[in-house]
Design a protein around this motif. Structure first.
Motif, short mmCIF file in Angstrom:
data_model
loop_
_atom_site.label_atom_id
_atom_site.label_comp_id
_atom_site.label_asym_id
_atom_site.label_seq_id
_atom_site.Cartn_x
_atom_site.Cartn_y
_atom_site.Cartn_z
N SER A 297 -86.69 25.04 19.07
CA SER A 297 -87.78 25.89 18.58
C SER A 297 -87.54 26.32 17.13
CB SER A 297 -87.92 27.11 19.49
OG SER A 297 -86.71 27.86 19.50
N SER B 22 -94.36 35.37 17.12
CA SER B 22 -93.96 34.27 16.24
C SER B 22 -94.50 34.42 14.83
CB SER B 22 -94.43 32.93 16.83
OG SER B 22 -93.91 32.73 18.13
N HIS C 27 -89.27 32.84 18.72
CA HIS C 27 -89.30 31.40 18.50
C HIS C 27 -89.59 30.63 19.79
CE1 HIS C 27 -87.14 32.91 14.99
NE2 HIS C 27 -87.42 31.78 14.38
N HIS C 28 -90.00 31.36 20.83
CA HIS C 28 -90.38 30.76 22.12
C HIS C 28 -89.20 30.05 22.78
CE1 HIS C 28 -93.13 29.16 25.16
NE2 HIS C 28 -93.99 30.04 24.70
N LEU D 156 -90.11 25.12 14.05
CA LEU D 156 -90.83 26.13 13.29
C LEU D 156 -90.40 26.14 11.82
CD1 LEU D 156 -92.87 28.42 13.42
CD2 LEU D 156 -91.00 29.99 13.96
#
Length: 543
Positions: A193, A108, A89-90, A197
């Motif tokens: 994040s 991702s 999810h960075h 998302l």
């Protein structure tokens, strides 16, 4: 007894329909849940399946790698899987002496696909299709259409929040579990994040329930729809060119990449995992290629630069794919020709903007084209920020492209080209449309004369039949009662042809005349025949 067997047969089916993602249709009203409850179940399912997959992959790596890599127990393996989930999810990590922010964007894909699948189930479980505003009848006003569009957008946003809120809360728990002595996940990045998302996946899946992909763009007004279409075309064009650049670089430097792989000697399982890691970093490399095409390039550490104007490198990380980097020095003029790609992408995007939403003002079309370039620059800067980041401290604190440099370069290059092409395309569509527009029809007889004028006149008439006079018309044969019908045996006596033309006269009708017509028969007469008179000028007196 029969009723009992029916309940036993229907029991497992009703239970399966109540289980999320079991494939059941869930048509009963009792199985319908409120939207927040469906969103919470979808978020929990996504997190459970994703962690199960990553834990399996991490366990394989733990078996193949030395024991000190993941710790001494299975608990450390699960903690490492949680860290990989956060990286997907960075969400970055803090390590002694620096931080890790250069994370593989390909990772991702797993949570994005799971979230999209869960959001589709959530929309179906909460009956969002039935809650969508009904279609308006034809001829509805523009205000009603705008109100329906706003209601659809509100419902899509509600669905996105219903999935994103519980998903972000569960991410906070995962971030607490993933902490250890060496890595400390950033709680703020993890929450943000996961929220972004999940909201994007939930909104996209809910909008997909409205209809086909093309109908999703109709949720936007005309001008924003044109900007979105132009931005997507320009961005995809540049990303495609970046992918081609990466593939060509890997093909030409395949020997160096293979030497680095042999030098690491990872083994069979380690080689597969190393290949998987490099494949997950492929989207990052494509975005680096986009930054290279736009001019600013990217860095592999502080004091380094890889750009079309020149290459300056030092020691690079021991990743085999980095063996495809160009040699230090001044690049060739042929390689500098890639700087034309952003202008080509902008020209294509400008045409798309003008085609989707043409404007009658010539001066406003270039402004909308430049707005498309601005949107493309902002999107490119965001991708550059996601594709780069620190990989520790000291020299590796700056790896990847600069976000603001990429955004500024793409905005100017794509914006100028899109503004010019949008203005030209809009002018051409207006000029060509004005010349090719059909003239309005004022009188019906003009259209009739134009159509019937293409018919070739008969040899016996002087011209068009509407312009003929009584003296010019041919004689109309009369059906006499003394003529033979179809039941009479055929008479082989030849028929003498009559002269054609305006001077032709009516033939005599005496019995036995060789010029009498025998080829016209009244097939409806079964009483010996009768005379039929046809008035050719009746159409003139009907009015």
């Amino acid at each position: 007894m029969t009723a009992l067997f029916d309940q036993l047969r229907a029991g497992p089916r009703s239970v399966l329909n109540r289980i999320p993602f079991s494939g059941g249709t869930g048509d009963d009203d009792e199985t319908r849940r409120p939207l927040p409850v469906s969103g919470m179940l979808a978020a929990a399912w996504t997190l459970g399946v994703g962690l199960a997959v990553l834990t399996t992959l991490t366990l394989i790596g733990w078996i193949a790698a030395p024991r000190g890599a993941f710790g001494q127990g299975v608990a450390e393996v699960f903690r490492a899987a949680c860290q990989v989930w956060l990286a997907a999810h960075h969400a970055g990590f803090a390590i002694p002496g620096g931080r890790v922010g250069l994370l593989p964007l390909g990772l991702s894909v797993l949570p994005a696909a799971l979230l999209y699948r869960a959001a589709l189930w959530m929309a179906r479980d909460a009956d969002l299709r039935l809650r969508m505003p009904a279609r308006l009848p034809k001829g509805s006003t523009k205000d009603l259409a705008n109100a329906r569009r706003r209601a659809q957008l509100v419902l899509i946003a509600q669905a996105g929040v219903s999935l994103a809120a519980p998903y972000a809360m569960l991410a906070g728990v995962i971030a607490l579990v993933a902490r250890n002595e060496l890595t400390q996940p950033f709680m703020g990045e993890a929450l943000l994040s996961h929220l972004v998302l999940a909201f994007a996946a939930g909104s996209l899946a809910t909008a997909r329930t409205i209809g086909p992909w093309r109908s999703m763009l109709r949720l936007l007004p005309e001008r924003p729809r044109a900007l979105v279409a132009g931005t997507a075309v320009a961005l995809l064009t540049m990303l495609g060119a970046g992918l081609v650049l990466v593939v060509v670089a890997l093909g030409t430097s395949f020997g160096q990449v293979r030497e680095l792989s042999d030098f690491l000697a990872p083994g069979v399982i380690g080689g597969v995992l190393l290949l998987l890691v490099q494949a997950l970093y492929l989207p990052n490399l494509v975005i680096w290629g986009l930054a290279y095409l736009s001019g600013p390039g990217f860095a592999i550490g502080t004091g380094t630069l890889v750009a079309p104007t020149g290459v300056q490198l030092g020691s690079v990380p021991a990743l085999p794919v980095l063996g495809a980097l160009p040699d230090p020095g001044v690049t060739s003029p042929l390689l500098m020709s890639v700087l034309a790609v952003p202008f080509v992408a902008g020209a294509i995007a400008g045409v798309v903007v003008a085609r989707v939403a043409p404007t009658p003002q010539f001066e406003s079309a270039p402004l909308w084209g430049f707005g498309c370039g601005l949107a493309t620059g902002l999107a490119s800067g965001l991708l550059a920020a996601l594709a780069g980041g620190p990989l520790g401290g000291a020299r590796l604190s700056a790896v990847g492209p600069s976000a603001w440099e990429v955004a500024l370069s793409v905005t100017l290059e794509v914006g100028v080209a899109a503004g010019i092409s949008a203005g030209l395309a809009n002018w051409w569509s207006m000029f060509h449309g004005a010349r090719s527009a059909p003239a309005p029809v004022r009188m019906a007889d003009e259209v009739i004369a134009k159509v019937t004028g293409k018919i070739k006149p008969s040899a016996g008439l002087p011209g068009h039949w509407m312009n003929a006079t009584e003296a010019d018309t041919q004689p109309i044969p009369a059906i006499r009662d003394d003529w033979s019908d179809e039941h009479t045996p055929f008479d082989p006596t030849p028929v003498v042809p009559r002269p054609a033309g305006p001077l032709a006269t009516a033939p005599p009708h005496e019995a036995g005349d060789p010029e009498a017509r025998r080829d016209i028969v009244d097939e409806t007469d079964d009483r010996g025949g009768h005379v039929i008179y046809v008035d050719p000028y009746a159409w003139d007196r009907d009015s």
